[in-house]
Design a protein around this motif. Structure first.
Motif, PDB file in Angstrom:
ATOM      1  N   ALA A  21       0.882  -1.168   0.000  1.00  0.00           N
ATOM      2  CA  ALA A  21       0.000   0.000   0.000  1.00  0.00           C
ATOM      3  C   ALA A  21       0.915   1.212   0.000  1.00  0.00           C
ATOM      4  N   SER A  23       1.903   5.338  -0.972  1.00  0.00           N
ATOM      5  CA  SER A  23       1.537   6.709  -1.283  1.00  0.00           C
ATOM      6  C   SER A  23       2.748   7.386  -1.928  1.00  0.00           C
ATOM      7  N   PHE A  47      -1.438  -1.525  -3.970  1.00  0.00           N
ATOM      8  CA  PHE A  47      -2.363  -0.397  -3.977  1.00  0.00           C
ATOM      9  C   PHE A  47      -1.539   0.886  -4.025  1.00  0.00           C
ATOM     10  N   THR A  49      -2.162   4.560  -3.485  1.00  0.00           N
ATOM     11  CA  THR A  49      -3.193   5.447  -2.941  1.00  0.00           C
ATOM     12  C   THR A  49      -2.552   6.791  -2.639  1.00  0.00           C
ATOM     13  N   TYR A  50      -2.345   7.550  -3.691  1.00  0.00           N
ATOM     14  CA  TYR A  50      -1.641   8.818  -3.578  1.00  0.00           C
ATOM     15  C   TYR A  50      -2.502   9.882  -2.908  1.00  0.00           C
ATOM     16  N   ALA A  54      -8.273   8.118  -2.265  1.00  0.00           N
ATOM     17  CA  ALA A  54      -7.888   6.748  -2.618  1.00  0.00           C
ATOM     18  C   ALA A  54      -7.607   5.926  -1.367  1.00  0.00           C
ATOM     19  N   LYS A  55      -6.961   6.535  -0.379  1.00  0.00           N
ATOM     20  CA  LYS A  55      -6.692   5.819   0.875  1.00  0.00           C
ATOM     21  C   LYS A  55      -8.009   5.388   1.518  1.00  0.00           C
ATOM     22  N   GLN A  57     -11.120   5.109  -0.025  1.00  0.00           N
ATOM     23  CA  GLN A  57     -11.897   4.214  -0.886  1.00  0.00           C
ATOM     24  C   GLN A  57     -11.264   2.835  -1.041  1.00  0.00           C
ATOM     25  N   MET A  58      -9.968   2.782  -1.275  1.00  0.00           N
ATOM     26  CA  MET A  58      -9.324   1.506  -1.589  1.00  0.00           C
ATOM     27  C   MET A  58      -8.864   0.723  -0.366  1.00  0.00           C
ATOM     28  N   LEU A  59      -8.511   1.452   0.710  1.00  0.00           N
ATOM     29  CA  LEU A  59      -7.917   0.776   1.866  1.00  0.00           C
ATOM     30  C   LEU A  59      -8.750   0.890   3.135  1.00  0.00           C
ATOM     31  N   MET A  80      -3.484   1.875   6.486  1.00  0.00           N
ATOM     32  CA  MET A  80      -3.181   1.473   5.114  1.00  0.00           C
ATOM     33  C   MET A  80      -2.738   0.019   5.065  1.00  0.00           C
ATOM     34  N   THR A  97       3.742   6.071   3.628  1.00  0.00           N
ATOM     35  CA  THR A  97       3.157   7.381   3.370  1.00  0.00           C
ATOM     36  C   THR A  97       4.126   8.426   3.901  1.00  0.00           C
TER      37      THR A  97
END
Length: 155
Positions: A21, A23, A47, A49-50, A54-55, A57-59, A80, A97
Motif C-alpha cells: 500500500a 503513497s 495499492f 493510494t496517492y 484513494a486511501k 476508498q481503496m484501503l 493502510m 506514506t
C-alpha cells in the motif's frame, strides 16, 4: 541477490503472500518486488493510494484519522497496511506514506516517511526521517526500507 529477491525467496520459503500500500513511493515497492522472475507466486497486488480519497476508498483509511493525524502519520500507515492486508487476503502487507519533497512543514518536514507492516502476528509502525535529501532519494530510501521491513518480518 537483491533485497527484493531476498524478500521473494523468504516469502516462498514461508508460504507468504505479499501486498503493498503505497503513497509517496507510488508503486516503487511493488515494482521492485515484481521485477524478478517468479514474483507472481508470492506477490498478490499493490495499492497506489496517492490521494486521501484513494486511501479511504481503496484501503478503508478513516476520514477521522486523516483529519486528526494527517496522511503522513503512523496511524494512517497502520490503517493502510491493515486495509491492504484485509482487502487482499495477503499474509504480509507493507504500507508507506510520507513527504518526499520538495516542501514539508515545521511539523512534517521533507523526508519524513511513515511505515506500516501488518502480518498475522499484528501490526507495527515506525517513522523514518530521511531528511531533505531530494525527492528521488527519499522515494528510493523509502522503497528499500519497506523491503527491509518485509525481509525482517519473513526472516
Amino acid at each position: 541477490m537483491t533485497l527484493a529477491e531476498a524478500v521473494l525467496a523468504a516469502a516462498k520459503a514461508r508460504g507468504a503472500l505479499l501486498v503493498t500500500a503505497e503513497s509517496c513511493t507510488a508503486g516503487m515497492i511493488a515494482a521492485a518486488l515484481t521485477d524478478p522472475a517468479g514474483a507472481s507466486s508470492v506477490f498478490d497486488r499493490g495499492f497506489v493510494t496517492y490521494s486521501n480519497a484513494a486511501k479511504i476508498q481503496m484501503l478503508g483509511v478513516s476520514e477521522a484519522t486523516l483529519a486528526a493525524r494527517g496522511a503522513v502519520s503512523e496511524e494512517v500507515a497502520r490503517e493502510m497496511a491493515e486495509g491492504a492486508r484485509s482487502r487482499s487476503g495477503a499474509t504480509h502487507a507493507v504500507a508507506v506514506t510520507g513527504i518526499a519533497g520538495p516542501g514539508g512543514s515545521e511539523h512534517k518536514p521533507e523526508g519524513r516517511v511513515c511505515f506500516g507492516l501488518a502480518t498475522e502476528e499484528g501490526t507495527r509502525t515506525e517513522t523514518v526521517e530521511f531528511g531533505a535529501i531530494g525527492r528521488g532519494p527519499v522515494r528510493a530510501a523509502s522503497r528499500d526500507h519497506a523491503l527491509r521491513l518485509l525481509a525482517d518480518s519473513l526472516g
